[in-house]
Design a protein around this motif. Structure first.
Motif, PDB file in Angstrom:
ATOM      1  N   GLY A 200       0.827  -1.192   0.000  1.00  0.00           N
ATOM      2  CA  GLY A 200       0.000   0.000   0.000  1.00  0.00           C
ATOM      3  C   GLY A 200       0.864   1.246   0.000  1.00  0.00           C
ATOM      4  O   GLY A 200       2.083   1.175   0.172  1.00  0.00           O
ATOM      5  N   SER A 201       0.232   2.375  -0.154  1.00  0.00           N
ATOM      6  CA  SER A 201       0.965   3.638  -0.244  1.00  0.00           C
ATOM      7  C   SER A 201       1.006   4.402   1.069  1.00  0.00           C
ATOM      8  O   SER A 201       1.648   5.449   1.156  1.00  0.00           O
ATOM      9  N   GLY A 202       0.324   3.901   2.092  1.00  0.00           N
ATOM     10  CA  GLY A 202       0.248   4.615   3.361  1.00  0.00           C
ATOM     11  C   GLY A 202       1.374   4.278   4.314  1.00  0.00           C
ATOM     12  O   GLY A 202       2.252   3.453   4.009  1.00  0.00           O
ATOM     13  N   PRO A 203       1.354   4.876   5.509  1.00  0.00           N
ATOM     14  CA  PRO A 203       2.451   4.712   6.472  1.00  0.00           C
ATOM     15  C   PRO A 203       2.334   3.493   7.382  1.00  0.00           C
ATOM     16  O   PRO A 203       3.231   3.254   8.189  1.00  0.00           O
ATOM     17  N   ILE A 204       1.244   2.737   7.273  1.00  0.00           N
ATOM     18  CA  ILE A 204       1.002   1.633   8.211  1.00  0.00           C
ATOM     19  C   ILE A 204       1.214   0.288   7.536  1.00  0.00           C
ATOM     20  O   ILE A 204       0.752   0.061   6.410  1.00  0.00           O
ATOM     21  N   VAL A 205       1.910  -0.587   8.250  1.00  0.00           N
ATOM     22  CA  VAL A 205       2.111  -1.974   7.817  1.00  0.00           C
ATOM     23  C   VAL A 205       1.429  -2.879   8.842  1.00  0.00           C
ATOM     24  O   VAL A 205       1.712  -2.794  10.037  1.00  0.00           O
ATOM     25  N   LEU A 206       0.530  -3.731   8.363  1.00  0.00           N
ATOM     26  CA  LEU A 206      -0.093  -4.733   9.224  1.00  0.00           C
ATOM     27  C   LEU A 206       0.712  -6.025   9.150  1.00  0.00           C
ATOM     28  O   LEU A 206       0.915  -6.568   8.066  1.00  0.00           O
TER      29      LEU A 206
ATOM     30  N   LEU B 241      -8.664   0.123   6.042  1.00  0.00           N
ATOM     31  CA  LEU B 241      -7.898   1.347   5.803  1.00  0.00           C
ATOM     32  C   LEU B 241      -7.309   1.318   4.406  1.00  0.00           C
ATOM     33  O   LEU B 241      -6.567   0.403   4.053  1.00  0.00           O
ATOM     34  N   ASP B 242      -7.638   2.329   3.619  1.00  0.00           N
ATOM     35  CA  ASP B 242      -7.058   2.434   2.280  1.00  0.00           C
ATOM     36  C   ASP B 242      -5.553   2.687   2.384  1.00  0.00           C
ATOM     37  O   ASP B 242      -5.092   3.438   3.244  1.00  0.00           O
ATOM     38  N   GLY B 243      -4.794   2.055   1.511  1.00  0.00           N
ATOM     39  CA  GLY B 243      -3.358   2.310   1.444  1.00  0.00           C
ATOM     40  C   GLY B 243      -2.521   1.547   2.433  1.00  0.00           C
ATOM     41  O   GLY B 243      -1.294   1.718   2.466  1.00  0.00           O
ATOM     42  N   VAL B 244      -3.142   0.695   3.244  1.00  0.00           N
ATOM     43  CA  VAL B 244      -2.366  -0.068   4.223  1.00  0.00           C
ATOM     44  C   VAL B 244      -1.596  -1.184   3.522  1.00  0.00           C
ATOM     45  O   VAL B 244      -2.058  -1.745   2.522  1.00  0.00           O
TER      46      VAL B 244
END
Length: 266
Positions: A9-15, A54-57
């Motif tokens: 994803g493009s966001g700051p969070i990694v699951l 969450l989008d981008g995750v």
């Protein structure tokens, strides 16, 4: 079977999803006891629980079962909770202390499994955290877990619904710990605890380096929050899950909104 699935994803969070996988190679499966073959200590449906919140995750999911090798244990085999009952890099008992193996793996086999399964998962997780930090200046690892709420072998009494782990604040900025614990404390009908029985596994402790702009937090959910019953077949309860997902979405959204205050950038 590839050891790990990665969704960038493009966001700051990694699951991180180390315990939702159920793949066991046939030769290993044959050596498990009938109890072991039920794969009872899976983090049942946790990937489904977080899907689409969450989008981008970014998600990094282990496909192998924790009985093959536990992706959330120190590769050295050192215990995360000295003096307490726990399970190891390759568990020899289940969470109730009952034997899992007809023939236990020896040290050489455990090392082979580490190289084949554990190492690729963590190589992927490390790479994705580095990629996300490169984009945003900061990365937040949110490690996703679940467990039965009553396991006398591991802990006394009934586990709270939300069990937040930051290794006593060492793995993330105080604002992350505060935001997540605040949302959980305010979730009506749910109980929560910060750094109780579960303070964060090896993943959270290994990657959580706030000084390097990588923050990590573990969420251990009581399975009673989203399963019809904490026993076979561990069925997903849609109504319970949808109620819980509201709060999980709030948590992930709030974490994403913290990026700039942590020194990150859009």
């Amino acid at each position: 079977m590839t050891p790990v699935d990665i969704k960038q994803g493009s966001g700051p969070i990694v699951l991180g999803l180390p315990h939702t996988g159920t793949h066991v190679p046939a030769d290993i499966f044959a050596r498990l006891t009938p109890l072991g073959q039920t794969l009872g200590d899976t983090d049942w449906h946790v990937d489904q629980l977080y899907d689409g919140l969450l989008d981008g995750v970014t998600t990094v999911r282990a496909n192998f079962h924790r009985y093959v090798i536990d992706a959330n244990r120190d590769p050295s085999g050192e215990s995360l909770y000295p003096g307490q009952n726990t399970t190891g890099l390759v568990p020899m008992t289940d969470f109730d202390g009952k034997p899992l193996w007809l023939e236990e793996p020896d040290a050489a086999e455990i090392e082979a499994r580490r190289l084949a399964w554990h190492a690729p998962y963590h190589a992927a997780l490390e790479a994705e955290l580095a990629r996300v930090r490169q984009i945003h200046g900061v990365a937040i690892l949110y490690d996703c877990h679940s467990i039965r709420s009553n396991i006398p072998f591991l802990f006394e009494g009934t586990l709270p619904d939300f069990n937040i782990g930051t290794n006593n604040g060492a793995t993330c900025a105080p604002v992350i710990e505060g935001v997540v614990s605040g949302i959980c404390a305010g979730a009506e009908g749910y109980s929560s605890i910060l750094n109780g029985r579960f303070k964060g596994g090896w993943t959270t402790r290994h990657y959580g380096r706030p000084a390097d702009n990588i923050h990590a937090i573990q969420m251990e959910l009581a399975q009673s929050t989203h399963l019809a019953a904490e026993e076979l077949p561990f069925a997903y309860d849609q109504a319970k899950a949808e109620k819980l997902r509201v709060h999980l979405k709030t948590i992930l959204t709030a974490l994403q909104d913290l990026t700039s205050s942590l020194g990150g950038h859009a």
